[in-house]
Write a protein that holds these residues in place. Structure first.
Motif, mmCIF file in Angstrom:
data_model
loop_
_atom_site.group_PDB
_atom_site.id
_atom_site.type_symbol
_atom_site.label_atom_id
_atom_site.label_comp_id
_atom_site.label_asym_id
_atom_site.label_seq_id
_atom_site.Cartn_x
_atom_site.Cartn_y
_atom_site.Cartn_z
ATOM 1 N N TYR A 62 0.859 -1.181 0.000
ATOM 2 C CA TYR A 62 0.000 0.000 0.000
ATOM 3 C C TYR A 62 0.895 1.231 0.000
ATOM 4 O O TYR A 62 2.117 1.116 0.039
ATOM 5 N N LYS A 63 0.304 2.392 0.031
ATOM 6 C CA LYS A 63 1.054 3.650 -0.050
ATOM 7 C C LYS A 63 2.078 3.780 1.092
ATOM 8 O O LYS A 63 3.212 4.196 0.865
ATOM 9 N N ASN A 64 1.684 3.430 2.323
ATOM 10 C CA ASN A 64 2.564 3.639 3.479
ATOM 11 C C ASN A 64 2.948 2.379 4.243
ATOM 12 O O ASN A 64 3.648 2.457 5.239
ATOM 13 N N HIS A 65 2.433 1.243 3.806
ATOM 14 C CA HIS A 65 2.745 0.004 4.547
ATOM 15 C C HIS A 65 2.610 -1.235 3.666
ATOM 16 O O HIS A 65 2.095 -1.163 2.562
ATOM 17 N N ILE A 66 3.101 -2.336 4.210
ATOM 18 C CA ILE A 66 2.849 -3.635 3.601
ATOM 19 C C ILE A 66 1.879 -4.347 4.522
ATOM 20 O O ILE A 66 2.106 -4.452 5.738
ATOM 21 N N GLY A 67 0.783 -4.785 3.949
ATOM 22 C CA GLY A 67 -0.197 -5.548 4.712
ATOM 23 C C GLY A 67 0.203 -7.012 4.684
ATOM 24 O O GLY A 67 0.521 -7.552 3.627
ATOM 25 N N PHE A 68 0.221 -7.629 5.845
ATOM 26 C CA PHE A 68 0.555 -9.047 5.964
ATOM 27 C C PHE A 68 -0.672 -9.715 6.571
ATOM 28 O O PHE A 68 -1.166 -9.269 7.610
ATOM 29 N N TYR A 69 -1.161 -10.750 5.910
ATOM 30 C CA TYR A 69 -2.423 -11.368 6.296
ATOM 31 C C TYR A 69 -2.224 -12.842 6.637
ATOM 32 O O TYR A 69 -2.341 -13.708 5.779
ATOM 33 N N PRO A 70 -1.942 -13.143 7.904
ATOM 34 C CA PRO A 70 -1.714 -14.528 8.314
ATOM 35 C C PRO A 70 -2.975 -15.192 8.863
ATOM 36 O O PRO A 70 -2.885 -16.130 9.648
ATOM 37 N N THR A 71 -4.123 -14.714 8.476
ATOM 38 C CA THR A 71 -5.429 -15.145 8.980
ATOM 39 C C THR A 71 -5.593 -14.748 10.445
ATOM 40 O O THR A 71 -4.635 -14.339 11.102
ATOM 41 N N ASN A 72 -6.786 -14.903 10.939
ATOM 42 C CA ASN A 72 -7.106 -14.507 12.311
ATOM 43 C C ASN A 72 -6.209 -15.214 13.328
ATOM 44 O O ASN A 72 -5.687 -14.594 14.248
ATOM 45 N N SER A 73 -6.015 -16.517 13.151
ATOM 46 C CA SER A 73 -5.216 -17.271 14.132
ATOM 47 C C SER A 73 -3.761 -16.811 14.164
ATOM 48 O O SER A 73 -3.136 -16.776 15.219
ATOM 49 N N GLY A 74 -3.225 -16.448 12.995
ATOM 50 C CA GLY A 74 -1.846 -15.960 12.935
ATOM 51 C C GLY A 74 -1.654 -14.636 13.644
ATOM 52 O O GLY A 74 -0.595 -14.356 14.195
ATOM 53 N N VAL A 75 -2.688 -13.819 13.637
ATOM 54 C CA VAL A 75 -2.639 -12.539 14.356
ATOM 55 C C VAL A 75 -2.825 -12.783 15.851
ATOM 56 O O VAL A 75 -2.057 -12.284 16.677
ATOM 57 N N ALA A 77 -2.313 -15.442 17.718
ATOM 58 C CA ALA A 77 -1.213 -16.167 18.364
ATOM 59 C C ALA A 77 0.006 -15.285 18.634
ATOM 60 O O ALA A 77 0.829 -15.603 19.487
ATOM 61 N N PHE A 78 0.127 -14.172 17.914
ATOM 62 C CA PHE A 78 1.294 -13.300 18.066
ATOM 63 C C PHE A 78 0.895 -11.897 18.531
ATOM 64 O O PHE A 78 1.581 -10.918 18.267
ATOM 65 N N LYS A 79 -0.224 -11.820 19.236
ATOM 66 C CA LYS A 79 -0.775 -10.546 19.702
ATOM 67 C C LYS A 79 0.291 -9.681 20.402
ATOM 68 O O LYS A 79 0.406 -8.489 20.153
ATOM 69 N N LYS A 80 1.063 -10.305 21.298
ATOM 70 C CA LYS A 80 2.082 -9.585 22.067
ATOM 71 C C LYS A 80 3.214 -9.092 21.148
ATOM 72 O O LYS A 80 3.646 -7.948 21.244
ATOM 73 N N GLU A 81 3.670 -9.963 20.242
ATOM 74 C CA GLU A 81 4.798 -9.626 19.366
ATOM 75 C C GLU A 81 4.453 -8.554 18.339
ATOM 76 O O GLU A 81 5.343 -7.839 17.875
ATOM 77 N N ILE A 82 3.180 -8.426 17.989
ATOM 78 C CA ILE A 82 2.796 -7.459 16.942
ATOM 79 C C ILE A 82 2.176 -6.185 17.491
ATOM 80 O O ILE A 82 1.741 -5.336 16.722
ATOM 81 N N LYS A 83 2.165 -6.030 18.810
ATOM 82 C CA LYS A 83 1.459 -4.870 19.397
ATOM 83 C C LYS A 83 2.002 -3.519 18.929
ATOM 84 O O LYS A 83 1.268 -2.549 18.895
ATOM 85 N N GLU A 84 3.266 -3.458 18.515
ATOM 86 C CA GLU A 84 3.815 -2.178 18.040
ATOM 87 C C GLU A 84 3.364 -1.838 16.613
ATOM 88 O O GLU A 84 3.549 -0.720 16.145
ATOM 89 N N TYR A 85 2.765 -2.802 15.933
ATOM 90 C CA TYR A 85 2.283 -2.575 14.572
ATOM 91 C C TYR A 85 0.770 -2.418 14.564
ATOM 92 O O TYR A 85 0.085 -3.050 15.364
ATOM 93 N N LYS A 86 0.286 -1.608 13.653
ATOM 94 C CA LYS A 86 -1.155 -1.492 13.478
ATOM 95 C C LYS A 86 -1.637 -2.873 13.028
ATOM 96 O O LYS A 86 -1.055 -3.478 12.122
ATOM 97 N N ASN A 87 -2.673 -3.393 13.691
ATOM 98 C CA ASN A 87 -3.171 -4.712 13.311
ATOM 99 C C ASN A 87 -4.663 -4.811 13.563
ATOM 100 O O ASN A 87 -5.235 -4.004 14.284
ATOM 101 N N SER A 88 -5.266 -5.802 12.927
ATOM 102 C CA SER A 88 -6.694 -6.050 13.094
ATOM 103 C C SER A 88 -6.905 -7.555 13.101
ATOM 104 O O SER A 88 -5.936 -8.316 13.112
ATOM 105 N N LYS A 89 -8.128 -7.982 13.036
ATOM 106 C CA LYS A 89 -8.471 -9.399 13.163
ATOM 107 C C LYS A 89 -7.574 -10.337 12.339
ATOM 108 O O LYS A 89 -7.107 -11.331 12.850
ATOM 109 N N GLY A 90 -7.335 -10.029 11.078
ATOM 110 C CA GLY A 90 -6.534 -10.931 10.254
ATOM 111 C C GLY A 90 -5.377 -10.266 9.556
ATOM 112 O O GLY A 90 -4.795 -10.827 8.630
ATOM 113 N N ALA A 91 -5.002 -9.053 9.995
ATOM 114 C CA ALA A 91 -3.988 -8.283 9.272
ATOM 115 C C ALA A 91 -2.998 -7.584 10.199
ATOM 116 O O ALA A 91 -3.335 -7.205 11.313
ATOM 117 N N ILE A 92 -1.785 -7.432 9.681
ATOM 118 C CA ILE A 92 -0.732 -6.677 10.373
ATOM 119 C C ILE A 92 -0.158 -5.701 9.343
ATOM 120 O O ILE A 92 0.067 -6.080 8.191
#
Length: 128
Positions: A62-75, A77-92
């Motif tokens: 995208y214009k300002n980021h790369i969206g990474f979509y590891p499905t809901n479970s992938g997000v 399971a790594f909730k703590k590790e990805i907290k510094e990144y903008k994230n949602s149900k299935g995206a980081i």
């Protein structure tokens, strides 16, 4: 990049982005391929995708980021590790102006591979 483009290959997808973004896309692609040996690479939802016993992960620029979509479970399971990144149900979202967290991406992809393999085993057990 034209937003109405329909991509046939991951190479074509990557080549239609600015050079700096291409470098990041190639990094994420190599990281996924290394972490998910034997995964099928394809275009799905008009973005690069990987399948191994079912969908694994997707990514998109995208214009300002790369969206990474590891499905809901992938997000989840790594909730703590990805907290510094903008994230949602299935995206980081990984900002374009920061180095990609390749170790984290590797861990998430390996988690998804293991998860898909387990689902496949569970299916086989049910059939018996």
């Amino acid at each position: 990049m034209k937003s109405n483009s329909t991509f046939k290959t991951v190479d074509e997808y990557i080549q239609l982005h600015p050079e700096t973004t291409q470098k990041l896309l190639l990094q994420i692609r190599q990281t996924i391929k290394k972490a998910a040996t034997g995964a099928e690479e394809l275009i799905s939802y008009n973005m690069p995708a990987y399948k191994l016993l079912g969908p694994l992960v997707y990514f998109a620029a995208y214009k300002n980021h790369i969206g990474f979509y590891p499905t809901n479970s992938g997000v989840t399971a790594f909730k703590k590790e990805i907290k510094e990144y903008k994230n949602s149900k299935g995206a980081i979202q990984f900002p374009l102006d920061e180095p990609l967290p390749l170790k984290l991406i590797t861990q998430i992809v390996k988690f998804r591979v293991a998860e898909n393999k387990q689902k496949e085993l569970d299916k086989k057990k049910k059939k018996k």
